[in-house]
Design a protein around this motif. Structure first.
Motif, mmCIF file in Angstrom:
data_model
loop_
_atom_site.group_PDB
_atom_site.id
_atom_site.type_symbol
_atom_site.label_atom_id
_atom_site.label_comp_id
_atom_site.label_asym_id
_atom_site.label_seq_id
_atom_site.Cartn_x
_atom_site.Cartn_y
_atom_site.Cartn_z
ATOM 1 N N MET A 1 -1.480 -25.330 -18.235
ATOM 2 C CA MET A 1 -0.628 -24.961 -18.538
ATOM 3 C C MET A 1 -0.085 -23.215 -18.263
ATOM 4 N N ILE A 2 1.044 -22.893 -17.335
ATOM 5 C CA ILE A 2 1.648 -21.953 -17.758
ATOM 6 C C ILE A 2 2.448 -20.895 -18.818
ATOM 7 N N GLU A 3 2.174 -19.657 -19.691
ATOM 8 C CA GLU A 3 2.419 -19.245 -20.350
ATOM 9 C C GLU A 3 2.946 -17.798 -20.069
ATOM 10 N N VAL A 4 4.478 -17.830 -19.692
ATOM 11 C CA VAL A 4 4.865 -16.481 -19.452
ATOM 12 C C VAL A 4 4.859 -15.733 -20.854
ATOM 13 N N ARG A 5 4.588 -14.472 -21.369
ATOM 14 C CA ARG A 5 5.978 -13.841 -22.914
ATOM 15 C C ARG A 5 5.803 -12.308 -21.899
ATOM 16 N N ASP A 6 6.994 -12.529 -22.190
ATOM 17 C CA ASP A 6 7.876 -11.037 -22.558
ATOM 18 C C ASP A 6 7.940 -10.101 -20.919
ATOM 19 N N LEU A 7 7.446 -10.954 -19.535
ATOM 20 C CA LEU A 7 7.134 -10.419 -18.121
ATOM 21 C C LEU A 7 8.239 -9.578 -17.996
ATOM 22 N N THR A 8 7.585 -8.372 -17.285
ATOM 23 C CA THR A 8 8.139 -7.969 -17.192
ATOM 24 C C THR A 8 8.102 -6.602 -16.171
ATOM 25 N N GLY B 1 11.469 0.645 -9.642
ATOM 26 C CA GLY B 1 12.886 1.917 -9.594
ATOM 27 C C GLY B 1 13.752 1.787 -10.842
ATOM 28 N N PRO B 2 15.005 2.027 -10.513
ATOM 29 C CA PRO B 2 15.832 1.753 -11.837
ATOM 30 C C PRO B 2 16.400 0.082 -12.070
ATOM 31 N N THR B 3 15.686 -0.373 -10.643
ATOM 32 C CA THR B 3 16.022 -2.173 -11.652
ATOM 33 C C THR B 3 15.252 -3.337 -11.567
ATOM 34 N N VAL B 4 15.925 -3.643 -12.386
ATOM 35 C CA VAL B 4 14.241 -4.729 -13.410
ATOM 36 C C VAL B 4 14.984 -5.336 -13.330
ATOM 37 N N ALA B 5 13.800 -6.165 -12.188
ATOM 38 C CA ALA B 5 13.699 -7.456 -11.494
ATOM 39 C C ALA B 5 12.987 -8.740 -12.522
ATOM 40 N N VAL B 6 12.074 -8.423 -13.082
ATOM 41 C CA VAL B 6 12.013 -9.589 -14.869
ATOM 42 C C VAL B 6 12.057 -8.518 -16.224
ATOM 43 N N ASP B 7 12.931 -9.250 -16.442
ATOM 44 C CA ASP B 7 13.300 -8.742 -17.966
ATOM 45 C C ASP B 7 12.633 -10.020 -18.782
ATOM 46 N N ALA B 8 11.265 -9.058 -19.622
ATOM 47 C CA ALA B 8 11.570 -9.814 -20.834
ATOM 48 C C ALA B 8 11.847 -11.297 -20.576
ATOM 49 N N LEU B 9 10.625 -11.981 -19.394
ATOM 50 C CA LEU B 9 11.483 -13.213 -19.294
ATOM 51 C C LEU B 9 9.921 -14.164 -20.479
ATOM 52 N N SER B 10 10.227 -15.466 -21.156
ATOM 53 C CA SER B 10 9.401 -16.006 -21.554
ATOM 54 C C SER B 10 9.545 -17.539 -20.972
ATOM 55 N N LEU C 1 0.813 -14.792 -10.179
ATOM 56 C CA LEU C 1 -0.425 -14.745 -9.498
ATOM 57 C C LEU C 1 -1.133 -13.387 -9.508
ATOM 58 N N GLY C 2 -0.448 -12.303 -10.103
ATOM 59 C CA GLY C 2 -1.196 -11.445 -10.160
ATOM 60 C C GLY C 2 -1.505 -10.633 -8.985
ATOM 61 N N LEU C 3 -0.944 -10.939 -8.030
ATOM 62 C CA LEU C 3 -0.315 -10.098 -6.748
ATOM 63 C C LEU C 3 0.597 -8.628 -7.521
ATOM 64 N N ASP C 4 1.634 -9.106 -8.454
ATOM 65 C CA ASP C 4 1.807 -7.462 -9.055
ATOM 66 C C ASP C 4 1.436 -7.295 -9.371
ATOM 67 N N ARG C 5 1.791 -6.089 -10.550
ATOM 68 C CA ARG C 5 1.536 -5.723 -11.831
ATOM 69 C C ARG C 5 2.607 -5.287 -12.660
ATOM 70 N N PRO C 6 2.457 -6.383 -13.842
ATOM 71 C CA PRO C 6 3.621 -6.251 -14.753
ATOM 72 C C PRO C 6 3.830 -5.078 -15.575
ATOM 73 N N ASP C 7 5.026 -4.404 -15.413
ATOM 74 C CA ASP C 7 5.503 -3.933 -16.514
ATOM 75 C C ASP C 7 4.781 -3.436 -17.800
ATOM 76 N N ALA C 8 5.228 -4.606 -18.239
ATOM 77 C CA ALA C 8 5.181 -5.064 -19.386
ATOM 78 C C ALA C 8 4.961 -6.726 -19.820
ATOM 79 N N GLY C 9 4.556 -7.525 -20.598
ATOM 80 C CA GLY C 9 3.963 -8.531 -21.236
ATOM 81 C C GLY C 9 3.129 -9.250 -20.365
ATOM 82 N N GLN C 10 2.741 -10.490 -20.552
ATOM 83 C CA GLN C 10 1.723 -11.409 -19.062
ATOM 84 C C GLN C 10 1.794 -12.783 -18.816
ATOM 85 N N GLY D 1 16.516 -11.284 -13.397
ATOM 86 C CA GLY D 1 15.134 -11.936 -14.163
ATOM 87 C C GLY D 1 15.595 -12.134 -15.259
ATOM 88 N N ARG D 2 16.322 -12.742 -16.362
ATOM 89 C CA ARG D 2 16.042 -13.091 -17.596
ATOM 90 C C ARG D 2 16.467 -14.378 -17.703
#
Lengths: 253, 264
Positions: free
Chosen positions: A1-8, A12-21, A48-57, A203-204
């Motif tokens: 099971m993978i749970e993605v919550r508010d991943l952001t 820079g100014p580009t939002v690549a992943v936007d509060a994804l759940s 996978l933890g290769l990049d650090r999210p700015d928000a969410g987990q 990203g949404r």
């Protein structure tokens, strides 16, 4: 099971992943669809933890990545085709990974056989074709016999027989009760492979639904996907000129 | 799912497991072996060449036999850099981090495995150079022996410098990540900067790694000045070793901090 919550994730100014759940449930293949640049690969890298999210987990089997006790036994992943050193043999590559998670050495030969690379075990991976490299990546993902699998564009570089092989493999892994999460931009492949779909654009989250439900309202899954993602695609190809009978407003484009 | 999760063994992955992975990775690349063989062979060849050409037995014959250490350290520092940067250039880093997501643990295991390997190879290079360089002496000059004052220390610490300079390379590789840029950085820091600073200020130069190896570690008596001469004494052998160890720790700490913070 993978749970993605508010991943952001912002670059820079580009939002690549936007509060994804969304959730990826066990026992099914979940397809991850989106146009090029929609944030699929970034989402996988965040999980996978290769990049650090700015928000969410993201949680895997209820735990955060850093809390996994035996990472390779808990989640298997295939990101881009080349995630190995070209100078190392296939067997050494897998033996090194196996050692890190205390996986028995004979499992290396088992997975090499499983992906059809038994005869190439002693060859340096740099000599592999794209398809063989992809198979080596899949062998690494399966090394720990994990209950969760993440694969980014796994059919890239595979020939038709290879595509059929990986489709059957992933479906059988899901049938064993594993959560299988597969990204692709090939809708036709998804229609054959997945039971569930997560669709994103810019990203949404655009849809989190079953394949059957998504294709129900349209003539095909492809039509349904294009209708869903069109407002959020960054680039747009010129549509064929509309037929003369259409209104002047549409004809201006 | 429950059945699959239940198969997870007790415990968790740790330093021992990750170090085993790093050792398999290091030893399974042919380039590792070629580099190490050339490192040792180069050090010995230079020691022998200096021995053959020594006509005056009054100098520091141990230091002469160890003349190949500083050139050989280039290869070790570059191998340290590549041990880190080839993870990025090949894409291997994605597999590595999938297996061992804890980045401080990963870098610690890498440093331990590579540092120990470089240390062993360095000691081999140093001891063989010492004996070969001594054996190459002619003109009735007696070869130095390990029992003479300061000799064993000079040979041991010259070997140890390989481990520490290798770790400086590894740390720089973690900071810079691109092979070419990181190799340029390590050669610049170790060899080019001293050449420039050495011409300007001896009091600063004695703290630079290559000066320490040349003047403090590989000598039976640290290079000093004639009484009353306007120059600065080199560090003592042990102080010099401590300073190089500090550089290695600093390089790994900064590299590790960046490694833990940055996207892979």
């Amino acid at each position: 099971m993978i749970e993605v919550r508010d991943l952001t994730k912002r670059y820079g100014p580009t939002v690549a992943v936007d509060a994804l759940s969304f959730d990826v449930r066990p026992g099914a293949v979940t397809g991850f669809l989106g146009a090029n640049g929609s944030g699929k690969s970034t989402t996988m890298r965040l999980i996978l933890g290769l990049d650090r999210p700015d928000a969410g987990q993201a949680r895997i089997g209820g735990r955060r990545l850093r809390d996994l006790r035996w990472p390779l036994r808990e989640v298997g992943s295939l990101l881009e085709a080349r995630a190995f050193h070209p100078g190392r043999t296939a067997r050494d590559h897998l033996a090194a990974l196996a050692a890190s998670n205390d996986i028995a050495r004979r499992r290396v030969d088992d997975v090499l056989g499983l992906v059809g690379l038994a005869g190439a075990a002693r060859r340096r991976a740099g000599t592999f074709s794209l398809g063989m490299g992809q198979r080596l990546g899949i062998a690494a993902a399966l090394l720990g016999d994990p209950p969760v699998l993440l694969l980014d564009e796994p059919v890239n570089g595979l020939d038709p027989a290879g595509i059929r092989w990986i489709r059957d493999l992933l479906r059988s892994l899901a049938a064993q009760g594993r959560a299988v999460f597969v990204s692709s931009h090939l809708i036709s492949e998804m229609a054959l492979l997945a039971e569930h779909l997560v669709v994103i654009g810019q990203g949404r989250l655009l849809a989190d639904t079953s394949v059957a439900q998504m294709s129900a309202g349209a003539s095909s899954l492809e039509e349904a996907f294009l209708a869903l993602t069109e407002p959020s695609t960054e680039y747009r190809t010129a549509r064929p000129a509309p037929a003369p009978a259409t209104s002047a407003r549409e004809g201006r484009s | 799912m429950t059945a699959l999760a239940a198969r997870l063994p007790a415990g968790r992955y740790g330093f021992r497991h990750v170090a085993r992975m790093e050792w398999i990775k290091l030893r399974s690349l042919r380039s590792t072996w070629w580099t190490l063989v050339i490192t040792v062979a180069g050090a010995i060849a230079i020691g022998v060449a200096v021995g053959i050409n020594t006509r005056n037995g009054s100098g520091d014959l141990t230091n002469n036999a160890l003349a190949g250490i500083i050139p050989a350290l280039v290869l070790t520092s570059v191998l340290g850099v590549l041990t880190m940067t080839n993870e990025y250039s090949s894409g291997m880093i994605r597999s590595t981090l999938a297996a061992a997501p804890s980045r401080p643990l990963l870098l610690a295991a890498k440093a331990a495995v590579f540092g120990a390997t470089a240390l062993v190879v360095g000691e081999a290079a140093s001891f063989i150079s010492f004996f070969a360089g001594g054996a190459a002496l002619s003109h009735g000059i007696a070869a130095p022996t390990l029992g003479e004052p300061g000799v064993l220390r000079a040979v041991l610490l010259s070997g140890a410098s390989f481990g520490l300079v290798g770790l400086i390379g590894l740390g720089l590789g973690a900071m810079v990540r691109h092979s070419a840029a990181a190799c340029a950085a390590v050669v610049g820091v170790l060899y080019v900067a001293p050449a420039m600073i050495g011409g300007v200020s001896h009091s600063v130069a004695r703290y630079l790694p290559i000066f320490i190896v040349g003047n403090s570690l590989s000598t039976t008596k640290p290079q000093s000045c004639a009484p009353g001469a306007a120059c600065v004494h080199s560090l003592s052998a042990w102080a010099g070793l401590g300073v190089i160890a500090l550089y290695a720790v600093a390089a790994l700490a900064i590299g590790g901090w960046l490694f833990a913070r940055r996207d892979a």
